[in-house]
Design an enzyme around this catalytic site. Structure first.
Site, PDB file in Angstrom:
ATOM      1  N   ASP A  11       0.865  -1.178   0.000  1.00  0.00           N
ATOM      2  CA  ASP A  11       0.000   0.000   0.000  1.00  0.00           C
ATOM      3  C   ASP A  11       0.902   1.228   0.000  1.00  0.00           C
ATOM      4  OD1 ASP A  11      -2.082   1.750   0.136  1.00  0.00           O
ATOM      5  OD2 ASP A  11      -2.980   0.914   1.949  1.00  0.00           O
ATOM      6  N   ASP A 105      -2.638   2.314  -6.168  1.00  0.00           N
ATOM      7  CA  ASP A 105      -1.576   2.334  -5.161  1.00  0.00           C
ATOM      8  C   ASP A 105      -1.584   1.128  -4.233  1.00  0.00           C
ATOM      9  OD1 ASP A 105      -3.984   3.048  -3.998  1.00  0.00           O
ATOM     10  OD2 ASP A 105      -3.096   4.482  -2.613  1.00  0.00           O
ATOM     11  N   GLU A 106      -2.269   0.057  -4.632  1.00  0.00           N
ATOM     12  CA  GLU A 106      -2.445  -1.059  -3.693  1.00  0.00           C
ATOM     13  C   GLU A 106      -2.551  -2.366  -4.473  1.00  0.00           C
ATOM     14  OE1 GLU A 106      -5.598  -2.209  -0.103  1.00  0.00           O
ATOM     15  OE2 GLU A 106      -5.965  -0.488  -1.408  1.00  0.00           O
TER      16      GLU A 106
END
Length: 474
Positions: A11, A105-106
């Site tokens: 993350d 983003d993960e």
């Protein structure tokens, strides 16, 4: 559950805001808020410095300004965020063929499938190496969780934030989870959390102590049984490399309600073009065109039309969306428009343009029952802005050029013929203020120009790390 912590969850830390701080040296270590800047704007991401003032994602920007009036408020630059995300995802795919992205983003990574780890020591080494590689390539930090399941790996990365790594050894799950609030578990939202709290189960340990039968009584068999398994740390979901997209859509919220019918149609055409670009980028076509309209009174309507076969032709989508608009009353004003395509396929039907031109498509279908507006759940999903709210574009003259002065948004990349690259700090009263700096430089100087200065032009973002970034139009 695996016997080794070979499921990794990455993350990125305050991703949008961190990208802006990396791109703008004068903002490093300062409060930064990315999101819609208009009166209906919503925060997409806040830097950790801004979070200290209570600012968080999904908060109205107006409220954030009251909490952190001195923060830098910037419009999102999604093309740049996607370019940086692509770099990070490439690093993940070097670790394993099984990478499951959840957002820009993960992502989850199955380290075992790629031979990157087989025990705790090798898993930790892979996680540390990944974080170092991300830092070297992008200048950004990411937090990593390592565990024997997806649920625990995600909890691990959350506990490791910011800029950390947490490895949860198999066999220690119950001890780790017991003191945590029930909201840490997937599927436990505010309503379920409050229901459990009133029943005397505020922590994960309380759930285990209550037992499966009691949770089934409180929540029903499906939810109660699943929650009890999660409270014990049990999660057998595999890392899935590819997720089949169900729809592709874009939408815009306008700072000022649109009343002019021609203007509304122009915006629908523009959204249709953007939707098709995203459709083609994913290698898809689709059969059903969906129009979403949120009116001045917040009532939301959706209309759909199913074609004879799948298409990725912008003219087909544009004309279908235009036909759907004909069945919607917009006289009171429109605050949001969206265009989506569902029924995705990986091929196209070549003769659909003729269908669109002839208006031969089926009659539009309203998803809402008569007399009641459809809720947001019936709308095409996936706003292009993650909270971004776009101002209504300026009026145009007969040639199609803007009729008024140029609009400069805070955070926008620009280049001046004399002073070089920079970014817009703000604009108003016929002036635009620009800070001239770039990634890797010292904080730059600020200069002010007329908004129509011919030597000032929009530009592409610069790489975050010298030579290693990807330029993308913002």
């Amino acid at each position: 559950m695996r016997s080794a912590p070979t499921v990794l969850h990455l993350d990125m830390d305050a991703f949008f805001a961190a990208v802006e701080q990396a791109a703008k040296p004068s903002l490093r270590g300062k409060a930064v808020v990315v999101g819609g800047l208009g009166p209906r704007g919503v925060v997409a991401t806040a830097s950790y410095e801004a979070r200290r003032f209570g600012v968080h994602s999904a908060m109205p920007t107006a409220q954030a300004r009251r909490l952190a009036p001195n923060a830098a408020y910037l419009v999102p630059r999604f093309a740049l965020y996607r370019a940086v995300s692509d770099q990070v995802m490439t690093l993940l795919r070097e670790l394993s063929p099984l990478v499951e992205p959840l957002s820009l983003d993960e992502a989850f990574v199955d380290l075992e499938a790629g031979g990157a780890a087989e025990d705790s020591a090798s898993a930790r080494a892979a996680g540390l190496r990944l974080r170092a590689d991300i830092r070297a390539l992008t200048g950004l930090s990411g937090s990593v969780g390592l565990a024997g399941s997806k649920m625990l790996a995600k909890i691990g990365s959350e506990q490791a934030k910011p800029d950390g790594l947490l490895l949860i050894e198999p066999g220690t799950e119950r001890e780790l989870l017991a003191p945590m609030p029930v909201r840490i578990l997937p599927g436990v939202g505010p309503a379920t959390g409050e229901h459990l709290r009133r029943a005397g189960t505020a922590t994960v340990g309380d759930l285990v102590e209550a037992g499966e039968d009691e949770l089934v009584r409180l929540l029903g068999r499906t939810h109660g049984t699943a929650l009890f398994r999660m409270a014990l740390g049990r999660d057998d979901r595999p890392v899935v490399a590819e997720r089949d997209a169900k729809s592709v859509s874009v939408e815009d919220t306008f700072d000022t309600d649109l009343h002019d019918r021609l203007r509304v149609r122009t915006e629908v055409d523009r959204l249709a073009e953007r939707c098709v670009r995203r459709l083609r980028a994913g290698g898809h076509s689709g059969r059903t065109i969906v129009l979403k309209v949120r009116r001045y009174d917040f009532s939301t309507l959706t209309r759909s039309e199913t074609l004879r076969g799948p298409t990725d032709d912008p003219a087909v989508v544009r004309e279908a969306a235009g036909r759907l608009l004909e069945s919607v009353d917009t006289t009171g004003g429109v605050r949001l428009l969206g265009v989506g395509v569902t029924g995705l396929a990986d091929y196209t039907q070549e003769d659909l343009f003729a269908q669109a031109a002839a208006g031969a498509g089926p009659e539009p279908r309203d998803h809402a029952p008569p007399g009641r507006a459809a809720g947001d759940g019936a709308a095409p999903g996936g706003s292009d802005g993650a909270g971004e709210q776009r101002p209504a574009p300026p009026a145009r003259d007969r040639s199609g050029s803007p009729a008024g002065p140029r609009h400069w948004a805070a955070g926008q990349d620009v280049r001046h013929a004399v002073h070089g690259p920079g970014w817009v700090q703000g604009s108003g009263v016929g002036r635009v203020t620009v800070r001239f700096e770039q990634p890797g430089s010292e904080p730059g100087r600020v200069r002010t120009f007329p908004v129509d200065d011919p030597e000032l032009e929009p530009s592409d973002p610069l790489p975050l790390v010298g030579g290693g970034g990807t330029a993308a139009r913002g």
